[in-house]
Scaffold this motif. Structure first.
Motif, PDB file in Angstrom:
ATOM      1  N   VAL A 149       0.843  -1.193   0.000  1.00  0.00           N
ATOM      2  CA  VAL A 149       0.000   0.000   0.000  1.00  0.00           C
ATOM      3  C   VAL A 149       0.877   1.240   0.000  1.00  0.00           C
ATOM      4  N   THR A 200      -3.172  -4.132  -2.954  1.00  0.00           N
ATOM      5  CA  THR A 200      -2.547  -2.843  -3.215  1.00  0.00           C
ATOM      6  C   THR A 200      -3.569  -1.792  -3.618  1.00  0.00           C
ATOM      7  N   ASP A 201      -3.202  -0.530  -3.384  1.00  0.00           N
ATOM      8  CA  ASP A 201      -4.008   0.590  -3.858  1.00  0.00           C
ATOM      9  C   ASP A 201      -3.414   1.184  -5.136  1.00  0.00           C
ATOM     10  N   HIS A 202      -2.347   0.562  -5.652  1.00  0.00           N
ATOM     11  CA  HIS A 202      -1.713   1.016  -6.891  1.00  0.00           C
ATOM     12  C   HIS A 202      -1.404  -0.205  -7.760  1.00  0.00           C
ATOM     13  N   SER A 207      -7.353  -5.213  -5.355  1.00  0.00           N
ATOM     14  CA  SER A 207      -7.385  -3.769  -5.120  1.00  0.00           C
ATOM     15  C   SER A 207      -8.047  -3.449  -3.786  1.00  0.00           C
ATOM     16  N   ILE A 208      -7.402  -2.583  -2.989  1.00  0.00           N
ATOM     17  CA  ILE A 208      -7.941  -2.153  -1.704  1.00  0.00           C
ATOM     18  C   ILE A 208      -7.754  -0.645  -1.589  1.00  0.00           C
ATOM     19  N   PRO A 209      -8.481   0.021  -0.662  1.00  0.00           N
ATOM     20  CA  PRO A 209      -8.359   1.475  -0.513  1.00  0.00           C
ATOM     21  C   PRO A 209      -7.014   1.879   0.091  1.00  0.00           C
ATOM     22  N   SER A 210      -6.648   3.130  -0.101  1.00  0.00           N
ATOM     23  CA  SER A 210      -5.462   3.698   0.535  1.00  0.00           C
ATOM     24  C   SER A 210      -5.744   3.947   2.011  1.00  0.00           C
ATOM     25  N   TRP A 252      -9.185  -7.170   5.128  1.00  0.00           N
ATOM     26  CA  TRP A 252      -9.210  -7.500   3.705  1.00  0.00           C
ATOM     27  C   TRP A 252      -8.810  -8.941   3.446  1.00  0.00           C
TER      28      TRP A 252
END
Length: 364
Positions: free
Chosen positions: A131, A161-163, A182-185, A199
């Motif tokens: 992250v 990751t958020d990227h 994909s996960i939030p920052s 998550w």
């Protein structure tokens, strides 16, 4: 009276079941030891039987939670050094007081242990979180993992990751792949740590459970340096924290506030385990990951955060639910620390980094 009759009926049914297995043994040629029986009990009045194939059986007993039983088999003709009953590591302890292996270099034969587990052909999940600026560590982790981590086994790296656009293209071995989630920052590194449990719990439920037999949680800011093989596999494997493996329990950084769900009294404790590497059967890991998530949520409701976030809850769980294998600090060292004489090989090590630069809240 009715309860007593019910118990008698269950026992009679179980006896007939065993007779049936004997008949199968005689007429089908199968060894009676090739069956596993979940005996009747109050919670599970119907005994269940599953035939074991050459390597693996899935045991669906709802009571024991023993979802997978493995026999320690390997192919014939394998050449390896004869094990000794008199010689071994004498500078370290290689067994816990609950008789689980404590794994160090020199306490196992890599040829034998890999042969046993390769015959089972397990699917292994590796869950890592990259992250924010931690995506810079992906390339080193993945490339070194391909060189040293469970080589020739089926492995899927689950990268949260958020990227996702920063996930590098890595040449992977046969049967190995990458799955990006994909996960939030996050604005605090503590939230990244605590969010791992949330998550991971959700993704195990939705995806990983159908794709893996074992699961490892690992920190992405690490690099493999030497073999990390099948000797690490068990129902539940925990790693001794490099900073505390020689200390008395009074020095362990357990959560000591009774208000927290991670609380451990000062006169209790076995070892202090790191949360940077841990693994086991998929379902056992799911129970542990979900436990850390739920307990962290309970703490949050009471306006408290455990001293070392999920690591504190992990240590609480493992104190009362003993790991079936304990891995020495070889399985997570740190580039910050000198390597002592009892660490014969560093298998994976955390990288030196500027926490103030890579963490979203400046390392605080």
């Amino acid at each position: 009276m009715l309860r007593q009759l019910s118990r008698t009926h269950i026992l009679i049914s179980f006896a007939f079941l065993l007779l049936f297995l004997g008949a199968v043994y005689i007429y089908s040629g199968h060894d009676i030891s090739s069956f596993r029986v979940c005996p009747p009990c109050e919670d599970n009045p119907k005994p269940e039987v599953t035939y074991v194939s050459q390597d693996v059986v899935i045991n669906d007993c709802p009571v024991t939670d023993s979802w997978r039983i493995r026999d320690l088999k390997m192919q014939t003709g394998l050449k390896y050094a004869q094990p000794s009953t008199q010689k071994g590591r004498t500078d370290v302890n290689s067994v816990t007081n609950w008789n689980a292996p404590l794994v160090w270099e020199g306490t196992f034969d890599p040829v034998v242990i890999d042969a046993i587990y390769k015959k089972m052909d397990p699917r292994v999940a590796v869950v890592v979180f990259a992250v924010g600026k931690y995506t810079r560590f992906l390339k080193g982790f993945l490339e070194s993992g391909e060189k040293y981590f469970l080589v020739d086994f089926r492995v899927t790296y689950y990268i949260f990751t958020d990227h996702k656009e920063e996930v590098p293209k890595i040449e992977l071995g046969k049967g190995r792949k990458i799955s990006v989630v994909s996960i939030p920052s996050a604005t605090r590194w503590q939230d990244v740590v605590l969010g791992r449990m949330k998550w991971a719990t959700i993704t195990i439920d939705e995806q990983i459970r159908n794709e893996s037999d074992y699961l490892f949680m690992m920190d992405i800011d690490s690099v493999f340096h030497n073999r990390f093989g099948a000797e690490s596999l068990s129902q539940l494997s925990a790693v001794l924290h490099r900073g505390y493996y020689k200390d008395s329990r009074s020095r362990f950084p357990y959560e000591r506030r009774p208000e927290s769900k991670a609380y451990i009294p000062v006169d209790e404790g076995d070892y202090y385990y790191t949360a940077a590497v841990w693994g086991g059967y998929l379902e056992e890991m799911y129970k542990l990951v979900k436990y850390c998530y739920i307990q962290s949520e309970e703490d949050a409701k009471n306006n408290i955060e455990a001293a070392w976030q999920e690591e504190s809850h992990l240590n609480k769980y493992l104190l009362y639910n003993k790991p079936t294998k304990v891995l020495s600090p070889e399985y997570l060292w740190s580039d910050y620390d000198r390597v002592p004489e009892d660490i014969k090989v560093v298998r994976i090590s955390q990288l030196v980094k500027n926490y103030a630069e890579v963490r979203p809240n400046g390392g605080h």
